[in-house]
Design a protein around this motif. Structure first.
Motif, PDB file in Angstrom:
ATOM      1  N   HIS A  30       0.814  -1.213   0.000  1.00 47.35           N
ATOM      2  CA  HIS A  30       0.000   0.000   0.000  1.00 47.35           C
ATOM      3  C   HIS A  30       0.851   1.268   0.000  1.00 47.35           C
ATOM      4  O   HIS A  30       0.361   2.338  -0.385  1.00 47.35           O
ATOM      5  CB  HIS A  30      -0.953  -0.009   1.194  1.00 47.35           C
ATOM      6  CG  HIS A  30      -2.148  -0.886   0.993  1.00 47.35           C
ATOM      7  ND1 HIS A  30      -2.073  -2.266   1.094  1.00 47.35           N
ATOM      8  CD2 HIS A  30      -3.438  -0.598   0.665  1.00 47.35           C
ATOM      9  CE1 HIS A  30      -3.271  -2.792   0.853  1.00 47.35           C
ATOM     10  NE2 HIS A  30      -4.109  -1.798   0.592  1.00 47.35           N
ATOM     11  N   ASP A  35      -2.144   3.098  -8.366  1.00 44.68           N
ATOM     12  CA  ASP A  35      -3.541   3.071  -7.940  1.00 44.68           C
ATOM     13  C   ASP A  35      -4.252   1.938  -8.673  1.00 44.68           C
ATOM     14  O   ASP A  35      -4.296   1.931  -9.916  1.00 44.68           O
ATOM     15  CB  ASP A  35      -4.203   4.410  -8.256  1.00 44.68           C
ATOM     16  CG  ASP A  35      -5.618   4.516  -7.689  1.00 44.68           C
ATOM     17  OD1 ASP A  35      -6.151   3.472  -7.266  1.00 44.68           O
ATOM     18  OD2 ASP A  35      -6.169   5.625  -7.670  1.00 44.68           O
ATOM     19  N   ARG A  56     -13.514   2.755  -5.697  1.00 45.91           N
ATOM     20  CA  ARG A  56     -12.693   3.000  -4.508  1.00 45.91           C
ATOM     21  C   ARG A  56     -13.486   2.726  -3.237  1.00 45.91           C
ATOM     22  O   ARG A  56     -12.955   2.179  -2.269  1.00 45.91           O
ATOM     23  CB  ARG A  56     -12.174   4.440  -4.515  1.00 45.91           C
ATOM     24  CG  ARG A  56     -11.058   4.691  -5.518  1.00 45.91           C
ATOM     25  CD  ARG A  56     -10.339   6.004  -5.251  1.00 45.91           C
ATOM     26  NE  ARG A  56      -9.219   6.183  -6.164  1.00 45.91           N
ATOM     27  CZ  ARG A  56      -9.292   6.820  -7.320  1.00 45.91           C
ATOM     28  NH1 ARG A  56     -10.451   7.356  -7.696  1.00 45.91           N
ATOM     29  NH2 ARG A  56      -8.225   6.921  -8.098  1.00 45.91           N
ATOM     30  N   TYR A  59     -13.965  -1.156  -2.925  1.00 47.02           N
ATOM     31  CA  TYR A  59     -12.742  -1.838  -2.511  1.00 47.02           C
ATOM     32  C   TYR A  59     -12.199  -1.326  -1.173  1.00 47.02           C
ATOM     33  O   TYR A  59     -11.203  -1.862  -0.675  1.00 47.02           O
ATOM     34  CB  TYR A  59     -11.659  -1.675  -3.577  1.00 47.02           C
ATOM     35  CG  TYR A  59     -11.992  -2.317  -4.905  1.00 47.02           C
ATOM     36  CD1 TYR A  59     -12.787  -3.462  -4.972  1.00 47.02           C
ATOM     37  CD2 TYR A  59     -11.504  -1.783  -6.097  1.00 47.02           C
ATOM     38  CE1 TYR A  59     -13.097  -4.043  -6.186  1.00 47.02           C
ATOM     39  CE2 TYR A  59     -11.797  -2.376  -7.319  1.00 47.02           C
ATOM     40  CZ  TYR A  59     -12.597  -3.495  -7.356  1.00 47.02           C
ATOM     41  OH  TYR A  59     -12.893  -4.076  -8.559  1.00 47.02           O
ATOM     42  N   LEU A  61     -10.805   1.545  -0.673  1.00 44.79           N
ATOM     43  CA  LEU A  61      -9.595   2.327  -0.875  1.00 44.79           C
ATOM     44  C   LEU A  61      -9.755   3.786  -0.436  1.00 44.79           C
ATOM     45  O   LEU A  61      -8.763   4.523  -0.394  1.00 44.79           O
ATOM     46  CB  LEU A  61      -9.189   2.283  -2.357  1.00 44.79           C
ATOM     47  CG  LEU A  61      -8.871   0.883  -2.906  1.00 44.79           C
ATOM     48  CD1 LEU A  61      -8.593   0.954  -4.399  1.00 44.79           C
ATOM     49  CD2 LEU A  61      -7.700   0.267  -2.166  1.00 44.79           C
ATOM     50  N   GLN A  68      -8.060   0.032   6.587  1.00 49.27           N
ATOM     51  CA  GLN A  68      -7.949  -1.023   5.575  1.00 49.27           C
ATOM     52  C   GLN A  68      -7.219  -2.240   6.139  1.00 49.27           C
ATOM     53  O   GLN A  68      -7.610  -3.389   5.876  1.00 49.27           O
ATOM     54  CB  GLN A  68      -7.210  -0.488   4.351  1.00 49.27           C
ATOM     55  CG  GLN A  68      -7.959   0.572   3.574  1.00 49.27           C
ATOM     56  CD  GLN A  68      -7.185   1.037   2.364  1.00 49.27           C
ATOM     57  OE1 GLN A  68      -6.703   0.225   1.560  1.00 49.27           O
ATOM     58  NE2 GLN A  68      -7.047   2.347   2.200  1.00 49.27           N
ATOM     59  N   TYR A  85      -9.297  -7.773  -7.845  1.00 52.16           N
ATOM     60  CA  TYR A  85      -9.768  -6.603  -8.569  1.00 52.16           C
ATOM     61  C   TYR A  85      -9.900  -6.885 -10.062  1.00 52.16           C
ATOM     62  O   TYR A  85     -10.858  -6.446 -10.709  1.00 52.16           O
ATOM     63  CB  TYR A  85      -8.799  -5.425  -8.389  1.00 52.16           C
ATOM     64  CG  TYR A  85      -8.654  -4.919  -6.981  1.00 52.16           C
ATOM     65  CD1 TYR A  85      -9.628  -5.171  -6.014  1.00 52.16           C
ATOM     66  CD2 TYR A  85      -7.537  -4.173  -6.602  1.00 52.16           C
ATOM     67  CE1 TYR A  85      -9.490  -4.696  -4.716  1.00 52.16           C
ATOM     68  CE2 TYR A  85      -7.390  -3.686  -5.308  1.00 52.16           C
ATOM     69  CZ  TYR A  85      -8.364  -3.954  -4.369  1.00 52.16           C
ATOM     70  OH  TYR A  85      -8.222  -3.482  -3.095  1.00 52.16           O
ATOM     71  N   THR A 289      -3.975  -5.934  -5.818  1.00 51.40           N
ATOM     72  CA  THR A 289      -3.436  -6.035  -4.467  1.00 51.40           C
ATOM     73  C   THR A 289      -3.909  -7.276  -3.707  1.00 51.40           C
ATOM     74  O   THR A 289      -3.079  -7.964  -3.096  1.00 51.40           O
ATOM     75  CB  THR A 289      -3.776  -4.763  -3.673  1.00 51.40           C
ATOM     76  OG1 THR A 289      -3.249  -3.635  -4.368  1.00 51.40           O
ATOM     77  CG2 THR A 289      -3.189  -4.820  -2.282  1.00 51.40           C
TER      78      THR A 289
END
Length: 323
Positions: A30, A35, A56, A59, A61, A68, A85, A289
């Protein structure tokens, strides 16, 4: 009772280590630039700002890093590694689909390099100044110095272009004929070049370690004592010296297990092998991620498990350690 206590202590240490690795991996990924939503937008050829905001939020984000991390750890504790994702599938399902191929490649490479490398090192130690020993040393140095991807490309050119013997891509033929045995032979045929590529560099290390360890043990007092008792040279060499010389080899076997996973990324990319290494490569390019974290978690577990098994094997090979 003492062995059970030892195993419980090792298990507790392993769990703490894996938890630390999970947190560290999460933070490092992270903190890295990039992005995931922008990567998805690029793959889709464009995306509205409203859709970016929705993704965002979906997820998580748009939350703080600590929030997170807390959400990820809570899901992880329940056995949920997240949702990819890019592939739009549960990470657990993605990993389980790729694990068999990677384990087949890694274990085959490890067994090949361990058995052949140790055998070459032991043979070289019998006459350390002989022609065979010098030839093995040269081969080991070349194998150790050559990059994995370079070795793979050379093998592809040699055994797929000059001598078209082995396939160079995939894990099996597109069209399958025959039963289970035919399928197994087809997979083994596709496995030869990837396993050889991944195993050559570690074969060189095992060879050099076995040679050095045997030469060190052969100069020990207990070997001279065994020879003075009138035991044959074969008995002294293989029964007394070899068992003690295997201890350092057992150690580096556990250490190299993690390195094999790292090398599998390059090998699976070169040979289009459908394993975790190729999945990791694709996930890194796409900034996926959750998938990256899931692969890193599994890799950490494999390395920790290999180290624990190494400790157990060490205690079996050397009874003095039990005391």
């Amino acid at each position: 009772m003492q062995s059970i206590k030892f195993l419980l202590q090792r298990l507790a240490a392993a769990l703490i280590l894996v938890l630390a690795v999970i947190v560290l991996n999460f933070l490092l990924i992270h903190f890295a630039p990039g992005d995931p939503v922008e990567t998805l937008a690029g793959a889709m050829g464009g995306m509205t700002e409203e859709l970016r905001t929705q993704l965002r939020h979906a997820y998580g984000l748009d939350q703080s890093l600590l929030h997170q991390l807390g959400v990820y750890l809570s899901h992880f504790a329940s056995g949920d590694l997240g949702h990819s994702y890019y592939f739009n599938l549960p990470v657990t399902d993605l990993i389980l689909q790729r694990v068999p191929a990677t384990l087949l490649l890694v274990i085959t490479s490890l067994v090949f390099s361990l058995v052949v490398g140790t055998l070459l090192g032991v043979l070289a130690s019998r006459r350390p100044n002989g022609l065979l020993s010098q030839a093995i040393n040269v081969i080991s140095l070349v194998g150790y110095a050559a990059p994995v991807f370079w070795t793979g490309i050379i093998l592809v050119i040699l055994f797929a272009s000059v001598f078209p013997i082995f396939p160079t891509s995939g894990m099996q033929a597109a069209v399958q004929d025959g039963g289970v045995m035919a399928h197994a032979l087809d997979v083994a045929h596709h496995l030869v070049l990837p396993a050889l590529t991944l195993g050559i560099i570690y074969l060189a290390q095992f060879s050099r370690m076995a040679r050095a360890s045997m030469l060190d043990v052969l100069g020990s007092d207990f070997v001279r004592t065994a020879r003075s008792k009138g035991l044959s040279e074969t008995t002294v060499f293989y029964k007394h010296a070899l068992r003690n010389a295997l201890l350092p080899i057992i150690t580096i076997t556990g250490l190299h297990f993690g390195n094999l996973f790292a090398g599998a990324i390059l090998v699976e990319t070169v040979f289009n092998w459908p394993g975790l290494g190729r999945l990791a490569f694709e996930s890194i390019l796409r900034r996926d991620t959750p998938t990256i974290l899931g692969i890193l978690f599994l890799s950490a577990c494999m390395v920790v498990l290999a180290n624990q098994l190494t400790d157990v094997c060490y205690r079996i090979a050397d009874p003095r350690i039990k005391r």
